[in-house]
Design a protein around this motif. Sequence first.
Motif, PDB file in Angstrom:
ATOM      1  N   PHE A   1      18.750  18.131  15.024  1.00  0.00           N
ATOM      2  CA  PHE A   1      17.319  18.373  14.768  1.00  0.00           C
ATOM      3  C   PHE A   1      17.114  19.674  13.992  1.00  0.00           C
ATOM      4  CE2 PHE A   1      14.097  21.275  16.546  1.00  0.00           C
ATOM      5  CZ  PHE A   1      12.960  20.769  15.922  1.00  0.00           C
ATOM      6  N   GLN A   2      17.812  20.736  14.415  1.00  0.00           N
ATOM      7  CA  GLN A   2      17.642  22.048  13.760  1.00  0.00           C
ATOM      8  C   GLN A   2      18.064  21.990  12.287  1.00  0.00           C
ATOM      9  OE1 GLN A   2      19.423  25.256  15.944  1.00  0.00           O
ATOM     10  NE2 GLN A   2      18.657  26.830  14.562  1.00  0.00           N
ATOM     11  N   LYS A   3      19.151  21.273  12.022  1.00  0.00           N
ATOM     12  CA  LYS A   3      19.620  21.138  10.624  1.00  0.00           C
ATOM     13  C   LYS A   3      18.606  20.364   9.776  1.00  0.00           C
ATOM     14  CE  LYS A   3      23.243  18.852   7.900  1.00  0.00           C
ATOM     15  NZ  LYS A   3      23.374  19.833   6.837  1.00  0.00           N
ATOM     16  N   LEU A   4      18.091  19.275  10.333  1.00  0.00           N
ATOM     17  CA  LEU A   4      17.166  18.429   9.573  1.00  0.00           C
ATOM     18  C   LEU A   4      15.838  19.133   9.301  1.00  0.00           C
ATOM     19  CD1 LEU A   4      17.716  14.995  11.386  1.00  0.00           C
ATOM     20  CD2 LEU A   4      18.578  15.655   9.142  1.00  0.00           C
ATOM     21  N   ILE A   5      15.339  19.856  10.289  1.00  0.00           N
ATOM     22  CA  ILE A   5      14.004  20.447  10.159  1.00  0.00           C
ATOM     23  C   ILE A   5      14.000  21.577   9.126  1.00  0.00           C
ATOM     24  CG2 ILE A   5      13.764  22.398  11.788  1.00  0.00           C
ATOM     25  CD1 ILE A   5      11.609  19.211  11.837  1.00  0.00           C
ATOM     26  N   ALA A   6      15.194  22.122   8.834  1.00  0.00           N
ATOM     27  CA  ALA A   6      15.280  23.210   7.844  1.00  0.00           C
ATOM     28  C   ALA A   6      15.213  22.684   6.411  1.00  0.00           C
ATOM     29  CB  ALA A   6      16.581  23.973   8.051  1.00  0.00           C
ATOM     30  N   SER A   7      15.341  21.360   6.243  1.00  0.00           N
ATOM     31  CA  SER A   7      15.399  20.782   4.889  1.00  0.00           C
ATOM     32  C   SER A   7      14.066  20.125   4.522  1.00  0.00           C
ATOM     33  CB  SER A   7      16.518  19.731   4.845  1.00  0.00           C
ATOM     34  OG  SER A   7      16.302  18.821   3.807  1.00  0.00           O
ATOM     35  N   LYS A   8      13.534  20.502   3.352  1.00  0.00           N
ATOM     36  CA  LYS A   8      12.260  19.901   2.917  1.00  0.00           C
ATOM     37  C   LYS A   8      12.396  18.393   2.727  1.00  0.00           C
ATOM     38  CE  LYS A   8      10.039  23.724   0.490  1.00  0.00           C
ATOM     39  NZ  LYS A   8       9.634  24.245  -0.816  1.00  0.00           N
ATOM     40  N   SER A   9      13.580  17.955   2.296  1.00  0.00           N
ATOM     41  CA  SER A   9      13.738  16.524   2.027  1.00  0.00           C
ATOM     42  C   SER A   9      13.970  15.717   3.302  1.00  0.00           C
ATOM     43  CB  SER A   9      14.883  16.280   1.039  1.00  0.00           C
ATOM     44  OG  SER A   9      16.043  16.903   1.480  1.00  0.00           O
TER      45      SER A   9
ATOM     46  N   LYS B   1      25.234  15.591  29.341  1.00  0.00           N
ATOM     47  CA  LYS B   1      24.896  16.831  28.603  1.00  0.00           C
ATOM     48  C   LYS B   1      25.132  16.696  27.080  1.00  0.00           C
ATOM     49  CE  LYS B   1      25.288  20.178  32.350  1.00  0.00           C
ATOM     50  NZ  LYS B   1      24.694  19.279  33.292  1.00  0.00           N
ATOM     51  N   LYS B   2      24.731  15.547  26.556  1.00  0.00           N
ATOM     52  CA  LYS B   2      24.926  15.314  25.110  1.00  0.00           C
ATOM     53  C   LYS B   2      23.678  15.652  24.296  1.00  0.00           C
ATOM     54  CE  LYS B   2      28.954  12.559  25.036  1.00  0.00           C
ATOM     55  NZ  LYS B   2      29.250  12.256  26.404  1.00  0.00           N
ATOM     56  N   GLU B   3      22.605  16.091  25.010  1.00  0.00           N
ATOM     57  CA  GLU B   3      21.360  16.359  24.266  1.00  0.00           C
ATOM     58  C   GLU B   3      21.475  17.580  23.362  1.00  0.00           C
ATOM     59  OE1 GLU B   3      20.705  18.679  28.114  1.00  0.00           O
ATOM     60  OE2 GLU B   3      21.768  16.896  27.435  1.00  0.00           O
ATOM     61  N   MET B   4      22.392  18.503  23.686  1.00  0.00           N
ATOM     62  CA  MET B   4      22.534  19.720  22.874  1.00  0.00           C
ATOM     63  C   MET B   4      22.979  19.389  21.446  1.00  0.00           C
ATOM     64  SD  MET B   4      21.473  22.236  24.526  1.00  0.00           S
ATOM     65  CE  MET B   4      21.984  23.562  23.451  1.00  0.00           C
ATOM     66  N   GLY B   5      23.882  18.414  21.329  1.00  0.00           N
ATOM     67  CA  GLY B   5      24.334  17.993  20.002  1.00  0.00           C
ATOM     68  C   GLY B   5      23.169  17.461  19.182  1.00  0.00           C
ATOM     69  N   MET B   6      22.286  16.715  19.840  1.00  0.00           N
ATOM     70  CA  MET B   6      21.107  16.165  19.146  1.00  0.00           C
ATOM     71  C   MET B   6      20.161  17.273  18.688  1.00  0.00           C
ATOM     72  SD  MET B   6      19.955  12.783  21.150  1.00  0.00           S
ATOM     73  CE  MET B   6      20.771  11.231  20.896  1.00  0.00           C
ATOM     74  N   LEU B   7      20.015  18.277  19.542  1.00  0.00           N
ATOM     75  CA  LEU B   7      19.137  19.401  19.171  1.00  0.00           C
ATOM     76  C   LEU B   7      19.710  20.162  17.973  1.00  0.00           C
ATOM     77  CD1 LEU B   7      18.170  20.588  22.759  1.00  0.00           C
ATOM     78  CD2 LEU B   7      16.611  19.604  21.067  1.00  0.00           C
TER      79      LEU B   7
ATOM     80  N   ASP C   1      13.022  16.921   6.707  1.00  0.00           N
ATOM     81  CA  ASP C   1      12.340  17.408   7.915  1.00  0.00           C
ATOM     82  C   ASP C   1      11.642  16.278   8.684  1.00  0.00           C
ATOM     83  OD1 ASP C   1      10.259  17.062   6.107  1.00  0.00           O
ATOM     84  OD2 ASP C   1       9.827  19.196   5.897  1.00  0.00           O
ATOM     85  N   HIS C   2      11.150  15.264   7.964  1.00  0.00           N
ATOM     86  CA  HIS C   2      10.488  14.138   8.651  1.00  0.00           C
ATOM     87  C   HIS C   2      11.464  13.422   9.590  1.00  0.00           C
ATOM     88  CE1 HIS C   2      12.335  12.489   5.068  1.00  0.00           C
ATOM     89  NE2 HIS C   2      12.285  11.282   5.594  1.00  0.00           N
ATOM     90  N   GLU C   3      12.751  13.349   9.178  1.00  0.00           N
ATOM     91  CA  GLU C   3      13.759  12.726  10.044  1.00  0.00           C
ATOM     92  C   GLU C   3      13.969  13.567  11.307  1.00  0.00           C
ATOM     93  OE1 GLU C   3      14.994   9.814   9.536  1.00  0.00           O
ATOM     94  OE2 GLU C   3      14.606   9.424   7.416  1.00  0.00           O
ATOM     95  N   GLY C   4      13.904  14.904  11.145  1.00  0.00           N
ATOM     96  CA  GLY C   4      14.008  15.800  12.300  1.00  0.00           C
ATOM     97  C   GLY C   4      12.881  15.549  13.295  1.00  0.00           C
ATOM     98  N   PHE C   5      11.676  15.316  12.769  1.00  0.00           N
ATOM     99  CA  PHE C   5      10.535  15.020  13.654  1.00  0.00           C
ATOM    100  C   PHE C   5      10.705  13.677  14.351  1.00  0.00           C
ATOM    101  CE2 PHE C   5       8.008  18.179  11.085  1.00  0.00           C
ATOM    102  CZ  PHE C   5       7.725  19.033  12.149  1.00  0.00           C
ATOM    103  N   TYR C   6      11.273  12.662  13.634  1.00  0.00           N
ATOM    104  CA  TYR C   6      11.518  11.379  14.295  1.00  0.00           C
ATOM    105  C   TYR C   6      12.447  11.572  15.500  1.00  0.00           C
ATOM    106  CZ  TYR C   6       9.831   9.111   9.949  1.00  0.00           C
ATOM    107  OH  TYR C   6       9.089   8.705   8.871  1.00  0.00           O
ATOM    108  N   LEU C   7      13.475  12.388  15.291  1.00  0.00           N
ATOM    109  CA  LEU C   7      14.485  12.583  16.335  1.00  0.00           C
ATOM    110  C   LEU C   7      13.905  13.315  17.546  1.00  0.00           C
ATOM    111  CD1 LEU C   7      17.461  12.199  17.083  1.00  0.00           C
ATOM    112  CD2 LEU C   7      17.964  14.358  15.949  1.00  0.00           C
ATOM    113  N   ILE C   8      13.265  14.451  17.309  1.00  0.00           N
ATOM    114  CA  ILE C   8      12.733  15.236  18.434  1.00  0.00           C
ATOM    115  C   ILE C   8      11.582  14.480  19.093  1.00  0.00           C
ATOM    116  CG2 ILE C   8      11.066  16.655  17.134  1.00  0.00           C
ATOM    117  CD1 ILE C   8      13.443  17.969  19.863  1.00  0.00           C
TER     118      ILE C   8
END
Length: 965
Positions: free
Chosen positions: A729-737, A720-726, A739-746
């Motif tokens: 993801f939420q933190k990264l996707i909120a940042s314009k600089s 049940k470690k996927e929640m930490g990853m999500l 967000d692309h890293e958030g997309f790589y992760l998800i």
Amino acid sequence: MTDANALLALNLKNTLSFETNIRKQAEKYLETVEGSSGYNVLLLGIVNDGNEDELIRVAAAIAFKNSVKRNWRIIPDEPNKINDADRETIKREIVELMLRSPEKLQKQLSDAVSVIGREDFPHKWTNLLPELVAKFKQGDFHQINGVLQTAHSLFKRYRHEFKSQELWTEIKFVLERFAEPMTNLFEAIMEEANRCGGDLAKLKDILSSILLICKVFYSLNFQDLPEHFDENMEKWMKNFLILLTTDSKQLQVEDTEEAGPLDLIKSQICDNVALYAQKYDEDFENYLPKFVEAIWNLLVSTEKTAKHDIVISNAIGFLASAAERNQYKYLFEKQETLESICANVVLPNVEFREEDEEVFEDNPEEYIRRDIEGSDVDTRRRAASDLVRGLCKFHEQRVIEIFSGHVVSMLQLYQAESGNNWKAKDAAIFLVTSLASKKQTAKHGTTQASELVNLQSFFAEHILPELQIKNVDEHPVLKADSIKYIIIFRNMLSPELIVGCLPLLVKHLKAKSHVVHSYAAHCLEKIFTLKNPQGKALLGKVDVQPNLEEMLSNLFHLLKVPGSQENEYVMKAIMRSFSLLQEAILPYYAVLIADLASKLALVSKNPSKPQFNHYLFEAICCAIRVICKADPSAVAGFEKMLFPVVQEILTNDVTEFLPYVFQVLSLLLEIRHEISEPYMELFPLLLSTVLWERNGNIPPLVRLLQAYIEKGSKTIVETKKEMGMLGVFQKLIASKSNDHEGFYLIGSMVDHFDPSSLVPHIKSVFLILFQRLQSSKTTKFVKGLLVFFCLYAAKSGGEALLNTIDSIQEGLFGNFVEKVLIADVRKVSGSSEKRICAVGITKLLTDCPKFLETYSHFWIPLLQVLIEFFELPEDDSIPDDEHFIEIEDTPGYQTAYSQLAFAGKKERDPFSGMIPDAKVFLAQSLQKLASRHPGKINTKITSELHADAQGFLQKYLQEAGVSLG
């Protein structure tokens, strides 16, 4: 004093403590409170407090300057660490405070003003210049120097900014308010200097002002010749000539190394008039002969001591800039002029002086920086070399003939008595190098050489014999010169000569001189990257093999030699050896990696050499790649040696090393077939908030999490470690600089997780993405969103994508298809990303009954855009008002992300082996759809699809060997 003030002052005092614990705690405290409201205003209060200890006031000024550097820039979507009220207070108070502060504080505050000015000036700080200029009339030189120092800090960026309308507008704004007052001030100060008499203290203040005025003059004139300075050129040039020809015994500095105030002024004037000679030659033409004469006299009358180096080098630099311009060549045409310059300017300034010998022996790193790294801009030798090249532009044959005589006599001197006359040979080698090298780059060495100099024969007669002397410690300067000759002309010397030098260079790795063994390592690294005309490596394993063991042994031994324990040239040579030799290093790898791991453990305790550290990690990654390619099971050996050190670095939060460590771990994990227990023990630490606060960590951390997902998705879901990853993801996707890293992760989670494990979370993920799309849409975000949604459709089916989007809001899917997918999919770039989009759209068109039923009016437009996506060029247009934030521009404590070349990640194709060709896949999928709806699909396509698109589609069908009939 308030409690907050007292606590802040105490911690500032503790940052100066010799006790590491106390100092670290104080630094941590300052880091914690830095973003607090009023923090910077409190610091200014301490700076302003005359009753406070001077050291604490200086610490407060430095802390304030650093805080402003990190936090003044406002970044969209990032928290503002200095609120608007504090900003206004700072701008209202800082100029006055800076101008009345003692010099130590004034310098720090002036730098802070220039940082604030870079962001807010002129639009958000319109009263800054009037406030500064007003101080000129008060006649207080302490304040005048404060104003000029600030102006210099503020305007010096004009020297390297790219031309733009915004820059022109700002410079025009500055010139209208500052140019005339500065010209008047310059004239007034020159008159005041004449009235000073013997008041030495006042004269020094005046000279400080004149130096700053000369620097500001250079900045304001760099981009273009302003109208004001064009109209007032006579005033400026008259005073520049007076200053160049002024000499004052009472202002001479007794110290032989420190340049005096007059030398610094003369040096800057040489820069100013060189700028005019190069860029505004027509306007400056009448003044040039006077300056050539004045600067010539300055050169022949100035003594050789080191304190005059800066003025001599800049004076020679001026002559060089005049000599290489067509309209001034007449000044240097006479044979006696050329001979005089060669004899009286060049030769005296290429001699190896006692000061150079001291630097060579006592400060070898500084010698290397000047000699082969190009930081010798202000040295006499560099200036003399530039002058030789300048003269050769129009008078090459005559100049080479003049110097040839000198070179021959110098070499004869050395041959007659090599023990005492080695400096003559040093000067000869330097001259030949200057004469022969016409164009050179750091990457390739000399790329164009003079046809009048025979490089091969000079090498054979004078360089090779020097390197063949058995005693590698004899005449170390000449050894360094000889190796440098190979470095500079490596592209010009024959391959046979280069290969013949290998054993000699390997032997010189044993030289006691730091400079010599560093040059030998540097030279090996450079020749290992040489290419033949076919673009392949010039040297192969077979060329290096006879010297391999001795070379590796000598290189690794140097890492134990005092002074070279963190020698970046040695480490870079080790890295390049691994890369060139590949599997040839297999017999030695256990010893080599053990040495590298122990070196890493050592330097991680106190990282001080960034270049060395970077190449150390490159060498480790290169070894991992090379050895695990030959033997994948060797990964366990690497992990055994590296994990204890990695654990130590993570535990001690060695911020400089973390981005590197994450890349090394990624590389090791990507080689593995499955995840092991030590990696899973490390996993919770990787999700800790503090790591994600530093921008430099984000790219390598995301890549590491992607490796975890690829190799251990089942374990992650089971624990049940996927929640930490999500959450990440939420933190990264909120940042314009980021967000692309958030997309790589998800994207990795969608690619590798069992689809059922994401079902409980996917609606929340989509909701976050649509909220971001609505609140802050950028082209980069839209491209990432399209690739992600298409990947989801490709992996989970088009129906799953449609239902999830419509579950957020009825009809939202149709809106998305029309306004985002059809409108922007042609902006997607990258072969892997384009394949993902093609497959995802194909799934929507052919494997989603609900799309055909509910959204059938979008079916043909989407097919049309998919065919355009295949056949038309990429749409790379970006809205005019959109500016992406550069990751490296984001301020903070973060170490910048340093990508390791040898830790590079291979691009993954999520459909590898299953869908070889996206066009054929579309044709096959359409055929299956048509067979489920006999007659309907074919009729729809032939009646509604554009004729050109039908033609392309017909080709795809033929390639796939199917039809829709």
